[in-house]
Motif scaffolding. Structure first.
Motif, PDB file in Angstrom:
ATOM      1  N   GLY A   1       0.890  -1.186  -0.205  1.00  0.00           N
ATOM      2  CA  GLY A   1      -0.099  -0.428   0.407  1.00  0.00           C
ATOM      3  C   GLY A   1       0.809   1.270  -0.010  1.00  0.00           C
ATOM      4  N   ILE A   2       0.371   2.446  -0.398  1.00  0.00           N
ATOM      5  CA  ILE A   2       1.342   3.367  -0.405  1.00  0.00           C
ATOM      6  C   ILE A   2      -0.176   4.284  -0.223  1.00  0.00           C
ATOM      7  CG2 ILE A   2       1.908   5.332  -2.208  1.00  0.00           C
ATOM      8  CD1 ILE A   2       3.158   2.937  -3.672  1.00  0.00           C
ATOM      9  N   TRP A   3       0.151   5.455   0.995  1.00  0.00           N
ATOM     10  CA  TRP A   3      -0.360   6.431   1.086  1.00  0.00           C
ATOM     11  C   TRP A   3       0.623   7.643   0.992  1.00  0.00           C
ATOM     12  CZ3 TRP A   3      -2.195   4.925   6.702  1.00  0.00           C
ATOM     13  CH2 TRP A   3      -3.900   4.354   6.644  1.00  0.00           C
ATOM     14  N   MET A   4       0.106   8.897   0.096  1.00  0.00           N
ATOM     15  CA  MET A   4       0.603  10.677  -0.574  1.00  0.00           C
ATOM     16  C   MET A   4      -0.160  11.249  -0.113  1.00  0.00           C
ATOM     17  SD  MET A   4       2.786   9.350  -3.099  1.00  0.00           S
ATOM     18  CE  MET A   4       4.362   8.293  -3.767  1.00  0.00           C
ATOM     19  N   LYS A   5       0.539  11.936   0.722  1.00  0.00           N
ATOM     20  CA  LYS A   5       0.197  13.223   1.259  1.00  0.00           C
ATOM     21  C   LYS A   5       0.795  14.923   0.747  1.00  0.00           C
ATOM     22  CE  LYS A   5      -1.994  16.340   4.588  1.00  0.00           C
ATOM     23  NZ  LYS A   5      -1.302  17.681   4.782  1.00  0.00           N
ATOM     24  N   CYS A   6       0.195  15.392  -0.607  1.00  0.00           N
ATOM     25  CA  CYS A   6       0.741  16.256  -0.402  1.00  0.00           C
ATOM     26  C   CYS A   6      -0.113  17.249  -1.253  1.00  0.00           C
ATOM     27  CB  CYS A   6       1.849  16.212  -1.921  1.00  0.00           C
ATOM     28  SG  CYS A   6       1.442  15.450  -3.038  1.00  0.00           S
ATOM     29  N   ASN A   7       0.895  19.029  -2.009  1.00  0.00           N
ATOM     30  CA  ASN A   7      -0.043  19.606  -2.583  1.00  0.00           C
ATOM     31  C   ASN A   7      -0.362  20.050  -3.989  1.00  0.00           C
ATOM     32  OD1 ASN A   7      -0.612  21.037  -0.093  1.00  0.00           O
ATOM     33  ND2 ASN A   7       2.057  21.609   0.091  1.00  0.00           N
ATOM     34  N   GLN A   8       0.824  19.230  -5.170  1.00  0.00           N
ATOM     35  CA  GLN A   8       0.380  19.180  -6.291  1.00  0.00           C
ATOM     36  C   GLN A   8       0.768  17.008  -6.762  1.00  0.00           C
ATOM     37  OE1 GLN A   8      -1.027  21.795  -6.599  1.00  0.00           O
ATOM     38  NE2 GLN A   8      -0.013  22.997  -5.544  1.00  0.00           N
ATOM     39  N   ILE A   9       0.288  16.770  -7.655  1.00  0.00           N
ATOM     40  CA  ILE A   9       0.997  15.580  -8.076  1.00  0.00           C
ATOM     41  C   ILE A   9       1.067  16.130  -9.728  1.00  0.00           C
ATOM     42  CG2 ILE A   9       1.217  13.188  -8.470  1.00  0.00           C
ATOM     43  CD1 ILE A   9       0.383  12.750  -6.414  1.00  0.00           C
ATOM     44  N   THR A  10       2.515  15.815 -10.536  1.00  0.00           N
ATOM     45  CA  THR A  10       2.159  16.572 -11.887  1.00  0.00           C
ATOM     46  C   THR A  10       3.226  15.783 -12.444  1.00  0.00           C
ATOM     47  OG1 THR A  10       3.461  18.703 -11.482  1.00  0.00           O
ATOM     48  CG2 THR A  10       1.832  18.975 -11.080  1.00  0.00           C
ATOM     49  N   ASP A  11       4.355  15.587 -11.718  1.00  0.00           N
ATOM     50  CA  ASP A  11       5.430  14.707 -12.745  1.00  0.00           C
ATOM     51  C   ASP A  11       4.860  13.289 -12.901  1.00  0.00           C
ATOM     52  OD1 ASP A  11       8.655  14.542 -12.241  1.00  0.00           O
ATOM     53  OD2 ASP A  11       7.698  12.980 -12.046  1.00  0.00           O
ATOM     54  N   GLU A  12       5.779  13.718 -14.653  1.00  0.00           N
ATOM     55  CA  GLU A  12       4.853  11.821 -15.737  1.00  0.00           C
ATOM     56  C   GLU A  12       5.580  10.907 -14.826  1.00  0.00           C
ATOM     57  OE1 GLU A  12       4.710  11.006 -19.814  1.00  0.00           O
ATOM     58  OE2 GLU A  12       5.927  13.383 -19.202  1.00  0.00           O
ATOM     59  N   GLY A  13       7.183  10.790 -14.402  1.00  0.00           N
ATOM     60  CA  GLY A  13       7.174   9.621 -13.744  1.00  0.00           C
ATOM     61  C   GLY A  13       7.212   8.850 -12.750  1.00  0.00           C
ATOM     62  N   ILE A  14       6.486   9.713 -11.776  1.00  0.00           N
ATOM     63  CA  ILE A  14       6.175   9.770 -10.349  1.00  0.00           C
ATOM     64  C   ILE A  14       4.621   8.508 -10.956  1.00  0.00           C
ATOM     65  CG2 ILE A  14       4.850  10.304  -7.923  1.00  0.00           C
ATOM     66  CD1 ILE A  14       8.407  10.282  -8.114  1.00  0.00           C
ATOM     67  N   ILE A  15       3.963   9.545 -11.576  1.00  0.00           N
ATOM     68  CA  ILE A  15       2.546   9.329 -12.341  1.00  0.00           C
ATOM     69  C   ILE A  15       2.715   7.485 -12.417  1.00  0.00           C
ATOM     70  CG2 ILE A  15       0.480   9.568 -13.685  1.00  0.00           C
ATOM     71  CD1 ILE A  15       0.970  12.896 -13.512  1.00  0.00           C
ATOM     72  N   ASP A  16       3.801   8.023 -13.604  1.00  0.00           N
ATOM     73  CA  ASP A  16       3.861   6.498 -14.331  1.00  0.00           C
ATOM     74  C   ASP A  16       3.888   5.287 -12.997  1.00  0.00           C
ATOM     75  OD1 ASP A  16       3.417   7.863 -16.559  1.00  0.00           O
ATOM     76  OD2 ASP A  16       4.680   7.574 -17.351  1.00  0.00           O
TER      77      ASP A  16
END
Length: 739
Positions: A556-571
């Motif tokens: 499982g992965i839980w993440m809390k942040c303000n923005q997610i825009t990076d293509e590498g992370i999203i992929d």
């Protein structure tokens, strides 16, 4: 940088299905960054309609939506306009060219602007019912009229300067965010027509408030009466133009390109920024706001003289400059605002009679702002400045605010003869001028001021104190997810982590050497630093969850942040979803990841929380082979969002949380409470729209507000021995929709 899992086929290999199974043939696996931001501002604006909020708080959300939109236009839209003008066709993450993005943004802008005005009309009526009146064209009572006219003649008329717009008078410069009035006049003597401009000085407030004694004299009661400066000038303009008949008038407002670009070969960064700040005020016009009934002839003059070509022209029949409503939202009416909240001072520090070093030496502490006082951070620096055993202080300063106790403490430390180093980031957008002033003041006091890298922003929030204890030295560190800013610390949710862990101290020292001397750190023991290895560590952790899922272990992965825009992370997250990893994302603002798409992201859910406080902390947690949440989970706090700029073009810090109590607080209190929230939360839908989480929880549970929970319950780390463990209600994942 690693290859995209979409490009190398990891998605279909991991999940056994086409990565685009749930997408149409023309649909992108990503959302557009700019349109996602506009969705975020729509959620902010929706809070202005939230009848559960007090009236002036709703007005404040409306004003915030206006100031947010202004910054978006001045930075993001200005950047797209520049790309379009230079013929740059580099597509966005979803494949749109700059020109296509501008067209889509402008369609949304008209809709957003119209919605703001509708909400303002509703709130204005509600304010009047609450005895707060905003006068524009309507008549005011005699006493108020007499006071306003006198105020205009004595306080406003001497300041403003009318200027004729004709070949003999050069068109005046209208600064960024500048407002002005155009008057169409007829000279009584010869009936000649002319156009006059009156620029409204930025030093003036947006609204004038009639004194209570004036309104009370006529009504026999209280009540507030406001009038905008523009309306005041229009109302009494005859005194400005004697001998003329006013045929018409119109208000306008200008937004300009406000981004600052610095060339890598800049020889003197301070001088370059001073020059760039001056250029910002004269940037290209990006948006022109006009009153709906603006005189056509005057409008033509304005458009031509301002060089409005690529700019968005917004016409409105309501208020121009929605951000200015913040002045009215500050009206002293406690009955129309949230109940006052005083942050707690951590009990653990009190147990040591306020001695921060003693408390930290005993045990690591994490402070949860704004529920716990930012004064703990200020006291940490103040005590370091006053302590004769402290020999050195090093600190990064990204945004410190206009009245910074932290800056003053650093100055006191330097004047006391301590070695003080301050990394001042000149590239902190819209704080460049303030940071230049602080840098000068620090240098005059003897602080060693470093400006960091020319092409990278130093965004990490780190303070390091070296103290002589016995025959050796001990390093105390503060790592934050937010800025050293006393004002935002009262409204932003952030984490402040204090530790005397020698390994973290050694890593912090290496990070400062990297920024101040360009000495790339080697053999880091705990910290991961962008742009060196922070991305790699996030990738490594996601890949480990993929491996666990494929091996049949909990993942499982839980993440809390303000923005997610990076293509590498999203992929990478798409690959994890396809492998069967359950992923819960708390993303306040922009999210380019599309959740809930078959074969791509069906195991990913995205939630955004918009409420009384601005969710700002960055937390990244990974199951690490056990069902979430568990003591085995790998938990990190960070200064970095999941954006390319944070991972590749900024100095950021990713800090592992190893202390058991703090680990529990961050994972099973902070993260879990955010996941359980139902009253302030929005789900991101697969089509890019957002829908409110139902207040009544699935299964008939009670509504849950995470901000209220934190306001009424002590933190696990800072509570000290004076409070029983049972004083903090235990949260359960089964309690909410985030099960």
């Amino acid at each position: 940088m690693s290859t995209s899992p979409i490009e190398n086929g990891e998605l279909s290999e991991a999940g056994g299905a086409s990565p685009f199974a749930g997408l149409g043939p023309d649909e992108s696996p990503y959302f557009n960054r700019e349109l996602s931001w506009l969705q975020f501002n729509q959620r902010v604006l929706a809070e202005a309609c939230n009848e559960a909020y007090p009236l002036l708080e709703r007005l404040r959300f409306l004003s915030i939506s206006g100031s947010n939109l202004d910054e978006f236009m001045m930075i993001r839209v200005a950047g797209l306009v520049g790309q379009a003008q230079r013929g740059i066709e580099r597509p966005s993450i979803d494949g749109l060219s700059p020109t296509q993005q501008l067209a889509a943004i402008r369609d949304k802008l008209a809709e957003l602007s119209a919605r703001q005005q509708r909400i303002w009309r509703t709130l204005r009526d509600a304010l009047a019912s609450a005895d707060i009146h905003v006068a524009d064209e309507q008549r005011v009572k005699p006493a108020a009229h007499n006071w306003l006219k006198s105020f205009f003649l004595e306080e406003i008329l001497p300041i403003i300067t009318p200027q004729a717009l004709d070949p003999a008078h050069p068109f005046p410069f209208v600064q960024n965010e500048g407002m002005g009035l155009l008057f169409t006049l007829t000279r009584d003597a010869d009936k000649e027509q002319l156009i006059e401009m009156v620029l409204i000085p930025s030093a003036l407030p947006r609204f004038v408030r009639v004194p209570d004694e004036v309104t009370a004299a006529e009504t026999g009661g209280g009540g507030a009466l406001y009038i905008s400066i523009a309306s005041l000038i229009q109302r009494y303009a005859a005194a400005l133009f004697p001998g003329f008949t006013i045929q018409g008038d119109g208000l306008f407002r200008v937004l300009r390109d406000s981004d600052i670009e610095i060339e890598e070969e800049a020889e003197d960064l301070v001088r370059t920024f001073r020059s760039a700040i001056q250029r910002r005020r004269r940037g290209q016009v990006i948006q022109l706001e006009l009153e709906e009934d603006f005189d056509p002839a005057a409008e033509d003059v304005l458009l031509e003289q301002l060089g409005v070509h690529e700019a968005a022209v917004i016409k409105t029949d309501g208020m121009i400059g929605i951000d200015g409503l913040a002045e009215i939202a500050s009206e002293d009416r406690p009955d129309l605002k949230f109940d006052a909240y005083s942050p707690r001072f951590p009990e653990r520090v009190r147990e040591h009679d306020g001695d921060a070093f003693s408390a930290i030496r005993e045990k690591d502490i994490i402070i949860h702002h704004p529920y716990e006082s930012f004064e703990v951070v200020v006291d940490f620096i103040r005590q370091a400045a006053a302590d004769p055993d402290v020999v050195a202080i090093k600190q990064t300063l990204y945004r410190a605010g206009s009245q910074s106790a932290v800056i003053n403490a650093l100055i006191e430390a330097a004047e006391a003869g301590k070695s003080v180093t301050a990394v001042v980031e000149l590239k902190a957008r819209f704080d460049e001028e303030q940071n230049l002033k602080w840098a000068s003041k620090l240098e005059r006091a003897g602080v060693q001021v470093i400006y960091g890298f020319t092409d990278w922003k130093t965004h990490a929030k780190v303070a390091m104190v070296v103290r002589r204890e016995g025959s050796s030295f001990r390093t105390y560190c503060h790592f934050g997810t937010g800025n050293y800013h006393p004002v935002t610390a009262k409204i932003y949710t952030d984490l402040s982590f204090f530790t005397a862990d020698p390994k973290l101290g050694r890593d912090a020292a290496k990070m400062f050497n990297f920024v101040t001397g360009y000495v790339e750190p080697h053999a880091l023991e705990r910290i991961h630093i962008a742009p060196i290895d922070l991305r790699k560590e996030i990738y490594r952790r996601i890949d480990a969850e993929i491996a666990d899922a494929q091996a049949g272990r909990p993942a499982g992965i839980w993440m809390k942040c303000n923005q997610i825009t990076d293509e590498g992370i999203i992929d990478r997250l798409y690959a994890a979803s396809n492998a069967g990893v359950t992923i819960e994302l708390l993303v306040r603002g922009i999210c380019c990841l599309r959740p809930g798409i078959a074969g791509l992201s069906e195991n990913i859910r995205v939630k955004s929380i918009i409420g009384r406080f601005l969710e700002h902390s960055r937390i990244y947690a990974f199951a690490n082979g056990a069902a979430m949440p568990s003591p085995k989970a790998a938990v990190y706090i960070s200064s970095a969002d999941l954006m390319s700029r944070n991972l590749d073009r900024r100095v950021e810090a990713l800090i592992p949380i190893l202390n058991r109590t703090i680990h529990d607080q961050v994972l099973q209190q902070v993260l879990l409470a955010n996941m359980l929230d139902t009253e302030q939360s929005w789900w991101l839908n697969p089509d890019g729209s957002y829908s409110r989480v139902e207040s009544a929880m699935e299964g008939g549970g009670k509504p849950f507000n995470c901000h209220r929970y934190f306001m009424t319950n002590p933190s696990l780390s800072g509570r000290g021995g004076a409070l029983e463990a049972g004083a903090v209600p235990k949260l359960s994942l089964r309690r909410g929709a985030a099960a």
